[in-house]
Scaffold this motif. Structure first.
Motif, PDB file in Angstrom:
ATOM      1  N   VAL A  16       8.977 -20.256 -16.826  1.00 29.87           N
ATOM      2  CA  VAL A  16       9.515 -20.347 -15.516  1.00 29.87           C
ATOM      3  C   VAL A  16      11.023 -19.399 -15.574  1.00 29.87           C
ATOM      4  CG1 VAL A  16      10.956 -20.924 -14.098  1.00 29.87           C
ATOM      5  CG2 VAL A  16       9.459 -22.969 -14.501  1.00 29.87           C
ATOM      6  N   ALA A  17      10.521 -17.997 -14.798  1.00 33.20           N
ATOM      7  CA  ALA A  17      12.069 -16.764 -14.941  1.00 33.20           C
ATOM      8  C   ALA A  17      12.402 -17.521 -14.420  1.00 33.20           C
ATOM      9  CB  ALA A  17      11.342 -15.576 -14.468  1.00 33.20           C
ATOM     10  N   SER A  97      25.401 -10.866 -14.744  1.00 30.15           N
ATOM     11  CA  SER A  97      24.215 -11.690 -14.113  1.00 30.15           C
ATOM     12  C   SER A  97      22.963 -11.622 -15.158  1.00 30.15           C
ATOM     13  CB  SER A  97      23.186  -9.600 -13.713  1.00 30.15           C
ATOM     14  OG  SER A  97      23.611  -9.350 -12.497  1.00 30.15           O
ATOM     15  N   ARG A  98      21.862 -12.107 -15.028  1.00 37.22           N
ATOM     16  CA  ARG A  98      21.007 -12.180 -16.330  1.00 37.22           C
ATOM     17  C   ARG A  98      20.113 -12.959 -15.854  1.00 37.22           C
ATOM     18  NH1 ARG A  98      23.799 -17.723 -19.601  1.00 37.22           N
ATOM     19  NH2 ARG A  98      21.669 -17.422 -20.561  1.00 37.22           N
ATOM     20  N   ALA A  99      18.622 -12.915 -17.005  1.00 35.35           N
ATOM     21  CA  ALA A  99      17.933 -13.662 -17.016  1.00 35.35           C
ATOM     22  C   ALA A  99      16.994 -13.979 -18.034  1.00 35.35           C
ATOM     23  CB  ALA A  99      16.945 -12.248 -15.962  1.00 35.35           C
ATOM     24  N   LEU A 100      16.703 -14.822 -17.329  1.00 29.87           N
ATOM     25  CA  LEU A 100      15.500 -16.109 -18.795  1.00 29.87           C
ATOM     26  C   LEU A 100      14.029 -15.903 -18.527  1.00 29.87           C
ATOM     27  CD1 LEU A 100      18.758 -18.281 -19.889  1.00 29.87           C
ATOM     28  CD2 LEU A 100      17.885 -16.151 -20.799  1.00 29.87           C
ATOM     29  N   ARG A 101      13.225 -16.673 -19.782  1.00 27.22           N
ATOM     30  CA  ARG A 101      12.282 -16.641 -19.060  1.00 27.22           C
ATOM     31  C   ARG A 101      12.368 -17.688 -20.621  1.00 27.22           C
ATOM     32  NH1 ARG A 101       7.049 -15.583 -21.777  1.00 27.22           N
ATOM     33  NH2 ARG A 101       5.243 -16.107 -20.361  1.00 27.22           N
ATOM     34  N   MET A 102      11.696 -18.995 -19.822  1.00 24.47           N
ATOM     35  CA  MET A 102      11.667 -20.358 -20.799  1.00 24.47           C
ATOM     36  C   MET A 102      10.716 -21.317 -20.417  1.00 24.47           C
ATOM     37  SD  MET A 102      15.518 -21.118 -21.260  1.00 24.47           S
ATOM     38  CE  MET A 102      15.946 -22.054 -20.138  1.00 24.47           C
ATOM     39  N   PHE A 336       9.934 -27.143 -27.801  1.00 24.18           N
ATOM     40  CA  PHE A 336      10.931 -26.186 -27.482  1.00 24.18           C
ATOM     41  C   PHE A 336      12.096 -26.248 -27.606  1.00 24.18           C
ATOM     42  CE2 PHE A 336       9.397 -28.296 -23.389  1.00 24.18           C
ATOM     43  CZ  PHE A 336      10.927 -27.031 -23.088  1.00 24.18           C
ATOM     44  N   ARG A 337      12.744 -24.960 -28.068  1.00 27.21           N
ATOM     45  CA  ARG A 337      13.985 -24.517 -27.421  1.00 27.21           C
ATOM     46  C   ARG A 337      14.303 -23.912 -26.573  1.00 27.21           C
ATOM     47  NH1 ARG A 337      16.515 -21.716 -33.574  1.00 27.21           N
ATOM     48  NH2 ARG A 337      18.125 -23.171 -32.537  1.00 27.21           N
ATOM     49  N   ALA A 338      15.945 -24.617 -26.525  1.00 23.78           N
ATOM     50  CA  ALA A 338      17.028 -24.098 -24.432  1.00 23.78           C
ATOM     51  C   ALA A 338      17.651 -23.950 -24.846  1.00 23.78           C
ATOM     52  CB  ALA A 338      15.566 -24.287 -23.447  1.00 23.78           C
ATOM     53  N   LEU A 343      18.305 -28.032 -20.850  1.00 26.21           N
ATOM     54  CA  LEU A 343      17.198 -29.078 -21.291  1.00 26.21           C
ATOM     55  C   LEU A 343      18.403 -30.407 -20.565  1.00 26.21           C
ATOM     56  CD1 LEU A 343      16.299 -28.533 -24.581  1.00 26.21           C
ATOM     57  CD2 LEU A 343      15.062 -28.808 -21.909  1.00 26.21           C
ATOM     58  N   MET A 344      19.638 -30.226 -21.029  1.00 24.00           N
ATOM     59  CA  MET A 344      20.242 -31.836 -20.360  1.00 24.00           C
ATOM     60  C   MET A 344      20.581 -31.692 -18.842  1.00 24.00           C
ATOM     61  SD  MET A 344      23.748 -31.000 -23.001  1.00 24.00           S
ATOM     62  CE  MET A 344      24.395 -32.633 -22.152  1.00 24.00           C
ATOM     63  N   LEU A 345      20.028 -31.146 -18.175  1.00 26.61           N
ATOM     64  CA  LEU A 345      20.258 -30.847 -16.672  1.00 26.61           C
ATOM     65  C   LEU A 345      18.716 -31.388 -16.312  1.00 26.61           C
ATOM     66  CD1 LEU A 345      22.087 -28.162 -15.432  1.00 26.61           C
ATOM     67  CD2 LEU A 345      21.953 -29.814 -14.800  1.00 26.61           C
TER      68      LEU A 345
END
Length: 382
Positions: A16-17, A97-102, A336-338, A343-345
């Motif tokens: 997910v982005a 502002s930030r963007a992640l793909r996980m 996997f790591r995040a 992960l808690m949410l």
């Protein structure tokens, strides 16, 4: 807060982005700044392996959201495999502002913002006229509804009977029509109160803010008493009387809403500390993880300060599981790591737990913890 609204973000099995973007329109060159910010985030997501279809659907969401933005605001967007999973307006722009793909979405800014911006009703009134505004829990340039009310006018009443509530009229206060103004104001206010109740129901408001004529407000309070409407009513400056008075009213309501939210967070933390003393809560990330993995958390408490946020391990097949060590999960090889909050949410949402932000009298915190569904055992407290 119920985390159920996050479920659509977990509908994809693909990465997910997640984009958290300042989309403010508070400066003349804001459009150009937004374009540059998004271009940088798009390049970053592309370098992380995000497919073009997903990038394009995010770009369209940025354009759609920013075109409706007003003032100083932000947006959080989530997409996977060319499909937009969720788009949320933030009442304040993200600190960065930030963007992640996980493998999982990164929804912390969304849940924090939702807890800080509550639905409310705002009323401006005098003894004849009123305006009733209703606002949802999602920032918008316009209220969900705006209703004008014009009641019975007292201008044609004999001056002998216009003394007002509690003021005797006529000779020795014995004029037959002296109660007419009072009854008229009360009737007006009763009709306004019905509109307020409808506005509260429309947005599921958590609080009512009222500004205007003091005696009319007193009548409104009588009509919105605890037996008829249980949410708080707070007085604010401003009211009717032209654009300036209405502008003061809206500014005062925004400030009062912030105070109300902070008071609510303080109550949550006070309850948390009381339960800590009675082994009904745990403090810190590490003690919280096994409680989440066993679905024993009633309310997950996270701070919004992400400086130094650690990464944890999650399971692709068991969203409730989260740990510092992949060996503790159901399939260590697939783990996997995040970021910890992501992960808690996910774990809390999967177990139908609630969420509360840890605020220190209105200031962000990085403390984590949880209120439990049942107390810890003596062995767990060792």
């Amino acid at each position: 807060m119920d985390l159920g609204f996050l479920r659509p973000l977990y509908e994809s099995d693909a990465p997910v982005a997640s984009v958290h973007l300042d989309t403010s329109r508070d400066r003349t060159d804001a459009g150009k700044e937004l374009e540059l910010r998004w271009r940088h985030l798009r390049d970053e997501l592309s370098s992380l392996g995000t497919d073009k279809a997903t990038l394009d659907v995010l770009e369209q969401a940025v354009r759609d959201g920013s075109s409706r933005a007003f003032g100083s605001h932000g947006h959080s967007l989530f997409a996977s495999e060319g499909r937009l999973l969720g788009a949320y307006t933030l009442s304040e722009p993200p600190a960065q502002s930030r963007a992640l793909r996980m493998p999982v979405p990164d929804p912390l800014p969304v849940v924090v913002d939702r807890g800080r911006y509550l639905p409310y009703v705002l009323v401006a009134l005098d003894r004849v006229n009123a305006k009733v505004f209703s606002y949802t829990g999602h920032p918008s340039s316009e209220p969900a509804s705006e209703k004008d009310f014009s009641g019975a006018d007292l201008r044609n009443i004999d001056p002998m009977g216009r003394g007002g509530p509690g003021v005797l009229s006529g000779y020795n206060g014995r004029f037959d029509g002296k109660h007419y103004p009072m009854e008229t104001w009360r009737e007006n206010t009763a009709r306004i109160a019905q509109q307020v109740r409808e506005a509260v129901a429309e947005v599921d408001a958590r609080i009512i803010f009222v500004g205007g004529d003091e005696e009319a407000i007193a009548y409104l309070r009588d009509n919105l008493g605890e037996r008829k409407l249980s949410i708080p009513i707070r007085l604010v400056a401003g009211g009717r009387g032209g654009p300036d008075a209405e502008e003061r009213l809206h500014a005062a309501a925004a400030e009062a809403l912030r105070d109300f939210v902070i008071d609510g967070h303080d109550d949550i933390i006070a309850d948390y500390h009381q339960k800590l003393a009675n082994d009904q809560a745990v403090r810190g990330t590490e003690p919280t993880l096994p409680m989440l993995s066993e679905a024993r958390v009633r309310t997950l408490l996270l701070g919004a300060d992400r400086d130094g946020e650690p990464e944890l391990w999650g399971s692709p097949g068991e969203p409730v599981l989260v740990s510092k060590n992949p060996a503790d999960l159901d399939d260590p090889d697939a783990a996997f790591r995040a970021p910890a909050s992501a992960l808690m949410l996910r774990s809390a949402m999967a177990a139908d737990a609630g969420f509360g932000e840890v605020l220190d009298h209105g200031h962000t915190s990085n403390e984590n913890g949880a209120i439990l569904r049942f107390p810890t055992s003596p062995n767990e407290r060792v």
